[in-house]
Design an enzyme around this catalytic site. Structure first.
Site, PDB file in Angstrom:
ATOM      1  CB  ILE A 199      -4.117  28.818 -47.952  1.00 35.81           C
ATOM      2  CG1 ILE A 199      -3.561  29.509 -49.200  1.00 35.81           C
ATOM      3  CG2 ILE A 199      -5.576  29.181 -47.725  1.00 35.81           C
ATOM      4  CD1 ILE A 199      -4.146  29.034 -50.512  1.00 35.81           C
TER       5      ILE A 199
ATOM      6  CB  SER B  97      -0.355  47.613 -55.777  1.00 37.40           C
ATOM      7  OG  SER B  97       0.343  47.995 -56.919  1.00 37.40           O
TER       8      SER B  97
ATOM      9  CE  LYS C 164      -4.284  18.330 -50.756  1.00 38.64           C
ATOM     10  NZ  LYS C 164      -3.370  19.418 -50.356  1.00 38.64           N
TER      11      LYS C 164
ATOM     12  CD  GLU D 230       2.071  16.898 -46.100  1.00 42.24           C
ATOM     13  OE1 GLU D 230       0.849  17.043 -46.152  1.00 42.24           O
ATOM     14  OE2 GLU D 230       2.627  15.788 -46.227  1.00 42.24           O
TER      15      GLU D 230
ATOM     16  CB  ALA E 160      -2.492  36.764 -47.178  1.00 40.30           C
TER      17      ALA E 160
ATOM     18  CB  ILE F 257       2.835  45.122 -56.835  1.00 40.40           C
ATOM     19  CG1 ILE F 257       3.622  46.437 -56.852  1.00 40.40           C
ATOM     20  CG2 ILE F 257       3.687  43.981 -56.281  1.00 40.40           C
ATOM     21  CD1 ILE F 257       3.990  46.975 -55.488  1.00 40.40           C
TER      22      ILE F 257
ATOM     23  CG  PHE G 280      -2.363  21.409 -39.305  1.00 41.29           C
ATOM     24  CD1 PHE G 280      -3.738  21.465 -39.495  1.00 41.29           C
ATOM     25  CD2 PHE G 280      -1.563  21.071 -40.376  1.00 41.29           C
ATOM     26  CE1 PHE G 280      -4.295  21.189 -40.729  1.00 41.29           C
ATOM     27  CE2 PHE G 280      -2.111  20.796 -41.609  1.00 41.29           C
ATOM     28  CZ  PHE G 280      -3.478  20.857 -41.786  1.00 41.29           C
TER      29      PHE G 280
HETATM   30  P1  FAD Z   1       0.682  37.816 -52.781  1.00 43.10           P
HETATM   31  O1  FAD Z   1      -0.182  36.911 -53.531  1.00 43.10           O
HETATM   32  O2  FAD Z   1       2.070  38.035 -53.284  1.00 43.10           O
HETATM   33  O3  FAD Z   1      -0.070  39.202 -52.687  1.00 43.10           O
HETATM   34  C1  FAD Z   1       0.614  40.377 -52.301  1.00 43.10           C
HETATM   35  C2  FAD Z   1      -0.292  41.561 -52.494  1.00 43.10           C
HETATM   36  O4  FAD Z   1       0.348  42.709 -51.954  1.00 43.10           O
HETATM   37  C3  FAD Z   1      -0.623  41.876 -53.951  1.00 43.10           C
HETATM   38  O5  FAD Z   1      -2.002  42.213 -54.051  1.00 43.10           O
HETATM   39  C4  FAD Z   1       0.222  43.112 -54.252  1.00 43.10           C
HETATM   40  O6  FAD Z   1      -0.370  43.945 -55.224  1.00 43.10           O
HETATM   41  C5  FAD Z   1       0.211  43.768 -52.868  1.00 43.10           C
HETATM   42  N1  FAD Z   1       1.322  44.692 -52.664  1.00 43.10           N
HETATM   43  C6  FAD Z   1       2.650  44.418 -52.604  1.00 43.10           C
HETATM   44  N2  FAD Z   1       3.346  45.560 -52.400  1.00 43.10           N
HETATM   45  C7  FAD Z   1       2.427  46.562 -52.323  1.00 43.10           C
HETATM   46  C8  FAD Z   1       2.499  47.954 -52.139  1.00 43.10           C
HETATM   47  N3  FAD Z   1       3.666  48.612 -52.017  1.00 43.10           N
HETATM   48  N4  FAD Z   1       1.349  48.680 -52.124  1.00 43.10           N
HETATM   49  C9  FAD Z   1       0.147  48.065 -52.254  1.00 43.10           C
HETATM   50  N5  FAD Z   1       0.018  46.746 -52.436  1.00 43.10           N
HETATM   51  C10 FAD Z   1       1.144  46.012 -52.472  1.00 43.10           C
HETATM   52  N6  FAD Z   1      -0.114  27.907 -50.377  1.00 43.10           N
HETATM   53  C11 FAD Z   1      -0.973  26.906 -50.162  1.00 43.10           C
HETATM   54  O7  FAD Z   1      -1.702  26.918 -49.171  1.00 43.10           O
HETATM   55  N7  FAD Z   1      -1.047  25.876 -51.035  1.00 43.10           N
HETATM   56  C12 FAD Z   1      -0.230  25.759 -52.102  1.00 43.10           C
HETATM   57  O8  FAD Z   1      -0.350  24.818 -52.872  1.00 43.10           O
HETATM   58  C13 FAD Z   1       0.744  26.753 -52.297  1.00 43.10           C
HETATM   59  N8  FAD Z   1       1.621  26.684 -53.305  1.00 43.10           N
HETATM   60  C14 FAD Z   1       2.570  27.639 -53.426  1.00 43.10           C
HETATM   61  C15 FAD Z   1       3.578  27.510 -54.387  1.00 43.10           C
HETATM   62  C16 FAD Z   1       4.593  28.454 -54.477  1.00 43.10           C
HETATM   63  C17 FAD Z   1       5.683  28.290 -55.480  1.00 43.10           C
HETATM   64  C18 FAD Z   1       4.572  29.596 -53.640  1.00 43.10           C
HETATM   65  C19 FAD Z   1       5.633  30.649 -53.750  1.00 43.10           C
HETATM   66  C20 FAD Z   1       3.582  29.744 -52.697  1.00 43.10           C
HETATM   67  C21 FAD Z   1       2.595  28.766 -52.565  1.00 43.10           C
HETATM   68  N9  FAD Z   1       1.637  28.858 -51.596  1.00 43.10           N
HETATM   69  C22 FAD Z   1       0.745  27.846 -51.399  1.00 43.10           C
HETATM   70  C23 FAD Z   1       1.552  30.050 -50.757  1.00 43.10           C
HETATM   71  C24 FAD Z   1       0.410  30.931 -51.253  1.00 43.10           C
HETATM   72  O9  FAD Z   1       0.612  31.248 -52.591  1.00 43.10           O
HETATM   73  C25 FAD Z   1       0.327  32.192 -50.427  1.00 43.10           C
HETATM   74  O10 FAD Z   1       0.326  31.876 -49.074  1.00 43.10           O
HETATM   75  C26 FAD Z   1      -0.944  32.918 -50.715  1.00 43.10           C
HETATM   76  O11 FAD Z   1      -1.120  33.085 -52.069  1.00 43.10           O
HETATM   77  C27 FAD Z   1      -0.952  34.243 -50.045  1.00 43.10           C
HETATM   78  O12 FAD Z   1      -0.163  35.155 -50.747  1.00 43.10           O
HETATM   79  P2  FAD Z   1      -0.133  36.647 -50.238  1.00 43.10           P
HETATM   80  O13 FAD Z   1      -1.491  37.196 -50.345  1.00 43.10           O
HETATM   81  O14 FAD Z   1       0.532  36.668 -48.927  1.00 43.10           O
HETATM   82  O15 FAD Z   1       0.873  37.366 -51.249  1.00 43.10           O
END
Ligand code: FAD
Length: 505
Positions: free
Chosen positions: A347, A40, A79, A343, A16, A43, A436
């Protein structure tokens, strides 16, 4: 313009965070708004979001990313939809294809024409008219030719499977080349002013980062939007009881197929996402009906190929933040909420939230009406996807385990009950702006679950039965003949965009 934003700080460097950085750096080009990403090293990212929907192609284009390079760098495969195994009953499957199914006839939905042909005694499958489904069945793929308006397969659509860790890395490298500032540190404190706006973040290296606007991409942590701004959470666990996942990667044993596989299991469902160099696997389950140990055992016994990492348990709560945008903070990705990945929509929601945000881009006045209009749009997006996911559970015939017995009498939102009721009558589904999941997506799941309308639209009775049958048979033949002339999916990848990382490395 004197009141315009000068800086945006994105907190979190997962999918994200880097999607936000690259899309905003393209959209805000020429605005002099400085973009900073704080990530980070301590994390980790969630790293399992690997299956997407066709809007990923719009995202890639909007960010001016080279598709071939992206596929090679992220070991991506194509896909064409999702195959759902064992959802209606064990041993049965259906396919949810991307793109259109059939072509509308005389202004009527193709679905209505097809229903009329069934009433006339024809016995074709709904999916016979979907180029994406027939390509998937035959494991064929090619990108659209340049002049494709009259191409028989022109209404297919596709997305990608990719390696989530490589995606974040790839986007980060491009962002840095494009001038995005990156800080490696952990945020320790969020500093608010007396109006509840975020003024700065204190980092673990004792420095402070100030910004006009903040995007919370800290994953399930929700450090800014939840821990600091406390906007509240709308919990949807009563509709969707799965609340954990276990994920594991395996060596690629077969050639990657151009679709995701979602298999119903005793207490949820498992996924298989084939990449060029390995397969992503997971089991989404309800802890009420299945222990972690049992889930790991179920997952490991259902996969092929050598396991490449320790199975990882990921707990989650289904629902969304009450507000994704509050004052000068936007929540994105897992920080904004979570719907199980049945589904592959998370993302997509990141991208759609950013598109809405750019449309409602704030100036320094932070107009409350603008914020509210944005939040209403994103609420509708979340609700639509929630209902579509519930559809898969509430229409299943399965009652062979406690989990599926629960689904037989599960609570169904009124919005979805109404949709199914109207569909059951004569196959109509009201389209609304910005939705969508298309009419064809709903029909594909309902047809897969063997829910057929009692009758069709009265005006399609005007179609001449034999002419209609001839047209439909010709369509099926054209699609099949054309699909069999295009390349095999794996060979197409190898010839055009082989992964930089080699298989099983
Ligand atoms: P994360 O990947 O968790 O990233 C969080 C970031 O924040 C990391 O870089 C971390 O270091 C940082 N951070 C956290 N706290 C701090 C702090 N205090 N200071 C600085 N940095 C910090 N989505 C799809 O579209 N298709 C899929 O097939 C799919 N499968 C999934 C399966 C599972 C089981 C799960 C749980 C999710 C799935 N998703 C899927 C969702 C997808 O993984 C997320 O939407 C996507 O990866 C975005 O993650 P994110 O960046 O929000 O969070």
């Amino acid at each position: 313009m004197s009141n315009s934003l000068k800086s945006i700080c994105i907190t979190g460097g997962g999918t994200a965070g880097w999607m936000a950085a690259i899309l905003l750096s393209s959209a805000l080009r020429g605005s002099n708004i400085k973009i900073t990403v704080i990530e980070s090293a301590d994390i980790g990212t969630i790293g399992v979001g690997e299956s997407t929907v066709p809007s990923i192609m719009d995202f890639i284009q909007a960010c001016q990313i080279n598709l071939k390079e992206f596929i090679q760098a992220t070991s991506a495969s194509f896909k064409l939809g999702i195959r759902f195994d064992d959802w209606l009953n064990p041993g049965e499957n259906f396919f949810h294809p991307f793109g259109k199914v059939g072509k509308d006839i005389n202004g009527f939905d193709f679905y209505q024409a097809w229903l009329k042909s069934l009433a006339d005694g024809q016995k074709t499958r709904w999916l016979d008219y979907s180029p994406s489904a027939i390509m998937a069945e035959n494991e064929r793929f090619m990108l659209r030719p340049i002049q494709s308006e009259n191409w028989v397969l022109s209404n297919y659509a596709h997305a990608l499977h990719f390696d989530a860790v490589q995606v974040a890395r790839y986007l980060r490298d491009i962002c840095q080349q494009r001038g995005v500032n990156r800080i490696e540190a952990t945020v320790k404190k969020v500093n608010l002013d007396n109006k509840g706006f975020i003024r700065s973040l204190t980092l673990d290296n004792d420095t402070t980062v100030s910004s006009d606007f903040f995007i919370d991409c800290t994953g399930f942590n929700g450090l800014l939007i939840d821990k600091s701004l406390k906007v509240g959470f709308e919990d949807w666990s009563h509709y969707l009881p799965c609340n954990r996942a276990v994920a594991v990667q395996t060596e690629q044993v077969d050639k990657p197929v151009p679709y995701t596989i979602a298999t119903a299991q005793a207490a949820g469902w498992s996924w298989q996402i084939p990449l060029q160099h390995r397969t992503g696997n997971g089991y989404v389950f309800s802890h009420q009906f299945c222990s972690d140990e049992k889930a790991i055992e179920t997952l490991l016994s259902s996969i092929n190929g050598k396991v490449l990492n320790e199975p990882r348990i990921i707990p989650f709560v289904t629902g969304k933040r009450k507000k994704l945008w509050h004052n000068n903070c936007l929540a994105l990705g897992l920080a904004s909420g979570f719907l199980e990945p049945l589904e592959s929509t998370a993302i997509h929601l990141v991208y759609k939230t950013l598109v809405h945000f750019i449309k409602h881009f704030p100036d320094g006045d932070f107009d409350a009406d603008n914020e509210q209009a944005f939040n209403q749009k994103i609420d509708a997006d979340y609700q639509e996807i929630r209902d579509f996911i519930i559809l898969h559970y509430c229409t299943s015939d399965r009652d062979d385990t406690e989990f599926w017995q629960w689904c037989q009498t599960m609570p169904v939102p009124t919005s979805l009950q109404e949709k199914i009721r109207i569909f059951r009558n004569r196959g109509q589904l009201e389209d609304h702006q910005g939705q969508f999941f298309t009419h064809d997506s709903w029909c594909s799941i309902l047809e897969g679950m063997k829910i057929r309308p009692q009758k069709h639209h009265p005006l399609v009775n005007g179609f001449h039965s034999q002419n209609l049958a001839n047209t439909l048979n010709e369509n099926i033949k054209n699609i099949r003949d054309t699909v069999l002339k295009i390349p095999n999916h794996y060979e197409y990848l190898q010839a055009n965009c082989p992964a930089y990382i080699k298989k099983n490395s």
